[in-house]
Design a protein around this motif. Structure first.
Motif, PDB file in Angstrom:
ATOM      1  N   LEU A   1      30.508  28.391  45.263  1.00  0.00           N
ATOM      2  CA  LEU A   1      29.157  28.689  44.783  1.00  0.00           C
ATOM      3  C   LEU A   1      28.814  30.150  45.046  1.00  0.00           C
ATOM      4  O   LEU A   1      28.108  30.784  44.274  1.00  0.00           O
ATOM      5  CB  LEU A   1      28.130  27.782  45.485  1.00  0.00           C
ATOM      6  CG  LEU A   1      28.066  26.329  45.037  1.00  0.00           C
ATOM      7  CD1 LEU A   1      27.097  25.559  45.922  1.00  0.00           C
ATOM      8  CD2 LEU A   1      27.620  26.237  43.584  1.00  0.00           C
ATOM      9  N   ALA A   2      29.321  30.694  46.146  1.00  0.00           N
ATOM     10  CA  ALA A   2      29.027  32.088  46.496  1.00  0.00           C
ATOM     11  C   ALA A   2      29.964  33.066  45.813  1.00  0.00           C
ATOM     12  O   ALA A   2      29.612  34.231  45.623  1.00  0.00           O
ATOM     13  CB  ALA A   2      29.116  32.263  48.014  1.00  0.00           C
TER      14      ALA A   2
ATOM     15  N   ARG B   1      29.877  13.825  54.915  1.00  0.00           N
ATOM     16  CA  ARG B   1      31.256  13.649  55.390  1.00  0.00           C
ATOM     17  C   ARG B   1      31.481  14.344  56.731  1.00  0.00           C
ATOM     18  O   ARG B   1      32.401  13.995  57.476  1.00  0.00           O
ATOM     19  CB  ARG B   1      32.221  14.208  54.327  1.00  0.00           C
ATOM     20  CG  ARG B   1      33.682  14.284  54.703  1.00  0.00           C
ATOM     21  CD  ARG B   1      34.286  12.911  54.855  1.00  0.00           C
ATOM     22  NE  ARG B   1      35.713  12.987  55.143  1.00  0.00           N
ATOM     23  CZ  ARG B   1      36.235  13.340  56.317  1.00  0.00           C
ATOM     24  NH1 ARG B   1      35.423  13.673  57.313  1.00  0.00           N
ATOM     25  NH2 ARG B   1      37.548  13.336  56.502  1.00  0.00           N
ATOM     26  N   PHE B   2      30.609  15.314  57.084  1.00  0.00           N
ATOM     27  CA  PHE B   2      30.841  16.140  58.258  1.00  0.00           C
ATOM     28  C   PHE B   2      29.686  16.033  59.248  1.00  0.00           C
ATOM     29  O   PHE B   2      28.569  15.650  58.892  1.00  0.00           O
ATOM     30  CB  PHE B   2      31.026  17.604  57.838  1.00  0.00           C
ATOM     31  CG  PHE B   2      32.154  17.805  56.867  1.00  0.00           C
ATOM     32  CD1 PHE B   2      33.464  17.827  57.302  1.00  0.00           C
ATOM     33  CD2 PHE B   2      31.896  17.946  55.513  1.00  0.00           C
ATOM     34  CE1 PHE B   2      34.508  17.993  56.417  1.00  0.00           C
ATOM     35  CE2 PHE B   2      32.927  18.110  54.615  1.00  0.00           C
ATOM     36  CZ  PHE B   2      34.247  18.135  55.068  1.00  0.00           C
TER      37      PHE B   2
ATOM     38  N   ASP C   1      30.549  17.440  46.284  1.00  0.00           N
ATOM     39  CA  ASP C   1      31.670  17.975  45.528  1.00  0.00           C
ATOM     40  C   ASP C   1      32.742  18.373  46.544  1.00  0.00           C
ATOM     41  O   ASP C   1      32.581  18.161  47.745  1.00  0.00           O
ATOM     42  CB  ASP C   1      31.214  19.172  44.687  1.00  0.00           C
ATOM     43  CG  ASP C   1      32.099  19.406  43.466  1.00  0.00           C
ATOM     44  OD1 ASP C   1      33.262  18.958  43.489  1.00  0.00           O
ATOM     45  OD2 ASP C   1      31.645  20.044  42.507  1.00  0.00           O
ATOM     46  N   SER C   2      33.824  18.931  46.071  1.00  0.00           N
ATOM     47  CA  SER C   2      34.889  19.321  46.985  1.00  0.00           C
ATOM     48  C   SER C   2      34.448  20.481  47.866  1.00  0.00           C
ATOM     49  O   SER C   2      33.504  21.214  47.559  1.00  0.00           O
ATOM     50  CB  SER C   2      36.134  19.711  46.199  1.00  0.00           C
ATOM     51  OG  SER C   2      35.898  20.915  45.477  1.00  0.00           O
TER      52      SER C   2
ATOM     53  N   LEU D   1      41.161  21.362  50.988  1.00  0.00           N
ATOM     54  CA  LEU D   1      40.040  21.963  50.248  1.00  0.00           C
ATOM     55  C   LEU D   1      39.490  21.030  49.175  1.00  0.00           C
ATOM     56  O   LEU D   1      38.362  21.227  48.714  1.00  0.00           O
ATOM     57  CB  LEU D   1      40.486  23.277  49.602  1.00  0.00           C
ATOM     58  CG  LEU D   1      40.794  24.438  50.551  1.00  0.00           C
ATOM     59  CD1 LEU D   1      41.397  25.602  49.781  1.00  0.00           C
ATOM     60  CD2 LEU D   1      39.529  24.890  51.278  1.00  0.00           C
ATOM     61  N   GLY D   2      40.258  20.048  48.758  1.00  0.00           N
ATOM     62  CA  GLY D   2      39.794  19.113  47.736  1.00  0.00           C
ATOM     63  C   GLY D   2      38.962  17.984  48.284  1.00  0.00           C
ATOM     64  O   GLY D   2      38.474  17.137  47.513  1.00  0.00           O
ATOM     65  N   THR D   3      38.738  17.932  49.601  1.00  0.00           N
ATOM     66  CA  THR D   3      37.944  16.864  50.208  1.00  0.00           C
ATOM     67  C   THR D   3      36.493  16.957  49.747  1.00  0.00           C
ATOM     68  O   THR D   3      35.887  18.025  49.786  1.00  0.00           O
ATOM     69  CB  THR D   3      37.996  16.970  51.745  1.00  0.00           C
ATOM     70  OG1 THR D   3      39.355  16.917  52.164  1.00  0.00           O
ATOM     71  CG2 THR D   3      37.212  15.841  52.385  1.00  0.00           C
ATOM     72  N   ARG D   4      35.935  15.842  49.335  1.00  0.00           N
ATOM     73  CA  ARG D   4      34.529  15.821  48.936  1.00  0.00           C
ATOM     74  C   ARG D   4      33.648  15.821  50.178  1.00  0.00           C
ATOM     75  O   ARG D   4      33.956  15.167  51.183  1.00  0.00           O
ATOM     76  CB  ARG D   4      34.223  14.597  48.075  1.00  0.00           C
ATOM     77  CG  ARG D   4      34.972  14.593  46.744  1.00  0.00           C
ATOM     78  CD  ARG D   4      34.462  13.479  45.844  1.00  0.00           C
ATOM     79  NE  ARG D   4      33.146  13.797  45.307  1.00  0.00           N
ATOM     80  CZ  ARG D   4      32.932  14.483  44.189  1.00  0.00           C
ATOM     81  NH1 ARG D   4      33.948  14.963  43.490  1.00  0.00           N
ATOM     82  NH2 ARG D   4      31.714  14.714  43.765  1.00  0.00           N
ATOM     83  N   CYS D   5      32.555  16.548  50.084  1.00  0.00           N
ATOM     84  CA  CYS D   5      31.659  16.696  51.233  1.00  0.00           C
ATOM     85  C   CYS D   5      30.684  15.531  51.379  1.00  0.00           C
ATOM     86  O   CYS D   5      30.112  15.346  52.461  1.00  0.00           O
ATOM     87  CB  CYS D   5      30.860  18.004  51.106  1.00  0.00           C
ATOM     88  SG  CYS D   5      31.888  19.483  51.162  1.00  0.00           S
TER      89      CYS D   5
END
Length: 556
Positions: A435-436, A475-476, A427-428, A465-469
């Protein structure tokens, strides 16, 4: 016994759908209306034909009957359309509620992870077994309500024409109503095998994919494919047996509908000229009832399939929760000093204790390092502090209040954890962080990213912030993903932060840089650092080593 269990499970499913009873009852009402419109349509057509045959011309009664056909011809398809619209909408809403309920039950009962339950099996229950419950409403209750209404209407209409004719036609139709409960016990056994085989197929497909790297590295894909083929064959065989039962039910219903037609025809042949009109009406009504009752015998199979799927759902959902919620929760404490007093814990009665007499203190604002090799109980302690497990002896207190007396959500609001395998979801970045803290605004997200030392990385991304993980944070890099997970933990308004092997999986330089970030990012909170060793950049206020189930001061 099995039949009683099925009934109990299906009644319980209906209880889960209470919030949608307006939609469910509305759909059943539309089904009854559509079915009765069909009966009225053919009843008027039969009356018009019989009047025409009796008089040899179109009488006023015949013309009146035929004129009434027009509104009914418009009403019936309209009712059919609304029936499909309302029943399917009701079903989608009810199944969505069921999935949410099942997910919450699993979250309560499997807080530490799937454990001995396979991901594929639980996915099958959440998707396939929930979907199978639509048969309870769409293929059993709705057709059953329509069929009962039709049989009653036919009996009343034919009773006015002739009691004997009503008995002859209505008897086989009434017997058709008994087919679902008669066929359900045998179908239940077949449906249970289908549900089990479907879960096996799902597990055979999903489990190797979840560990695809290991599967390929071990050259195990032929074995995985063979297992999948065997599971598919087993499912096909069980589905074939269930289909045969369904076919027998359909054939039985067809025979009873034909018996009603033959009964009406026989009545006319034996009754002489005066019975021709009643016979024609009886034939038309038998045809109308046969159309509605055609799907009814398969309702027994649908009930059985829904019952088997409901049993699988409740089997998982009724697993005892590992930590019971307190009957009378204590008031949340003002302070957040943490203390362990003589804690003894084992994961199972037949397993060696992880802790024998664990005692330690963490004052407010303290920084405690817990060291030890694998298997010493470091991660187990995190589970105990988060109420994912409960000690068999001793107690853990937060602000002087026993954790056992506090609700789990209250404890987790005060104690957050950055696990060694903290997961980023597909998700983004913003959604992962929230989530927290679901209500956090973008400014709060950027502050957390700054403190975690990853804000510049996110700013450089085209979508920010809209980048999907990506799945699992693909992605990282490992270090970037760990910092994003840290930012998420920092967003939580928790007083105590547990860092469980925070540098696991990182190369030495990335691990040192990450631990240096932790030192500044967690300032102002109580911290429990769980690790194999210290690198010298952590600066804890106290160091304990877990040895033999106890926490001992570290030497040297």
């Amino acid at each position: 016994m099995r039949q009683a269990l099925i009934q109990t499970d299906l009644i319980r499913v209906l209880g889960l759908w209470r919030a949608r009873r307006g939609w469910l009852l509305g759909g059943a009402a539309m089904a009854v209306l559509a079915a009765l419109a069909g009966v009225a349509l053919l009843a008027l057509a039969g009356r018009g034909v019989s009047e025409g045959l009796r008089s040899g011309a179109l009488t006023g009664a015949a013309v009146g009957s035929l004129l009434l056909l027009r509104p009914l011809m418009a009403l019936r398809p309209g009712a059919r359309y609304l029936e499909r619209l309302v029943t399917h909408s009701a079903t989608f809403r009810a199944l969505a509620d069921t999935r949410i309920w099942f997910f919450r039950r699993l979250a309560e009962r499997l807080p530490a992870g799937l454990g001995l339950r396979g991901a594929g099996d639980l996915l099958g229950r959440l998707v396939s077994d929930v979907e199978a419950l639509d048969g309870l409403y769409l293929r059993a209750l709705v057709p059953g309500a329509a069929a009962i209404a039709v049989v009653l209407a036919v009996s009343v209409l034919l009773g006015a024409a002739g009691p004997a004719l009503a008995a002859i036609v209505a008897l086989p139709l009434a017997l058709a109503l008994l087919l679902p409960p008669l066929l359900a016990p045998g179908a239940a056994r077949a449906a249970a095998r289908v549900a089990k085989a479907r879960g096996g197929l799902r597990a055979a497909a999903v489990d190797p994919l979840l560990g695809l790297e290991d599967t390929l590295a071990a050259n195990a894909e032929p074995r995985a494919a063979a297992r999948l083929e065997e599971a598919g064959r087993a499912l096909a065989e069980t589905q074939d047996r269930l289909s045969r039962r369904s076919a027998w039910g359909g054939a039985s219903g067809g025979l009873l509908a034909q018996a009603a037609l033959l009964g009406a025809l026989g009545y006319g042949l034996a009754g002489g000229p005066g019975a021709v009109g009643a016979t024609i009406i009886g034939l038309f009504l038998a045809l109308a009832a046969g159309e509605v009752l055609a799907a009814l015998p398969r309702a027994g199979t649908a009930l059985a399939a829904a019952g088997a799927s409901a049993r699988r759902l409740f089997d998982a959902a009724d697993t005892p929760a590992p930590v019971a919620e307190p009957a009378s929760p204590a008031e949340a404490p003002r302070g957040h000093a943490l203390r362990a007093e003589g804690v003894r814990f084992a994961w199972a009665p037949d397993r060696a204790p992880v802790f024998e007499d664990l005692s330690f203190e963490l004052p407010e604002g303290g920084r405690l390092a817990l060291l030890g090799p694998s298997g010493a109980g470091k991660s187990t302690l995190a589970s105990l502090l988060l109420k994912l497990a409960a000690p068999q002896e001793g107690r853990l207190t937060l602000g002087g209040v026993d954790l056992a007396a506090l609700p789990a959500d209250a404890v987790r609001a005060r104690i957050a954890c950055l696990t060694q395998d903290a997961r980023l979801f597909d998700d983004s970045i913003a959604a992962n962080l929230r989530l927290a803290a679901p209500e956090a605004d973008d400014a709060a997200l950027w502050r957390a990213l700054e403190r975690a030392g990853v804000a510049d990385v996110v700013r450089a991304l085209p979508e920010g912030l809209g980048t999907r993980c990506g799945e699992g944070g693909a992605r990282f890099s490992g270090g970037q993903g760990r910092r994003l997970a840290l930012a998420r933990a920092l967003l939580a308004p928790a007083d105590i932060l547990i860092l469980d092997e925070p540098g696991a999986g990182l190369d030495p330089s990335a691990e040192r840089a990450f631990l240096e970030t932790l030192e500044s990012a967690t300032e102002g909170r109580s911290v429990i650092l769980i690790a194999h060793r210290l690198l010298g950049v952590e600066r804890p206020t106290r160091i304990l080593r877990l040895v033999g189930g106890r926490a001992l001061p570290a030497m040297g």
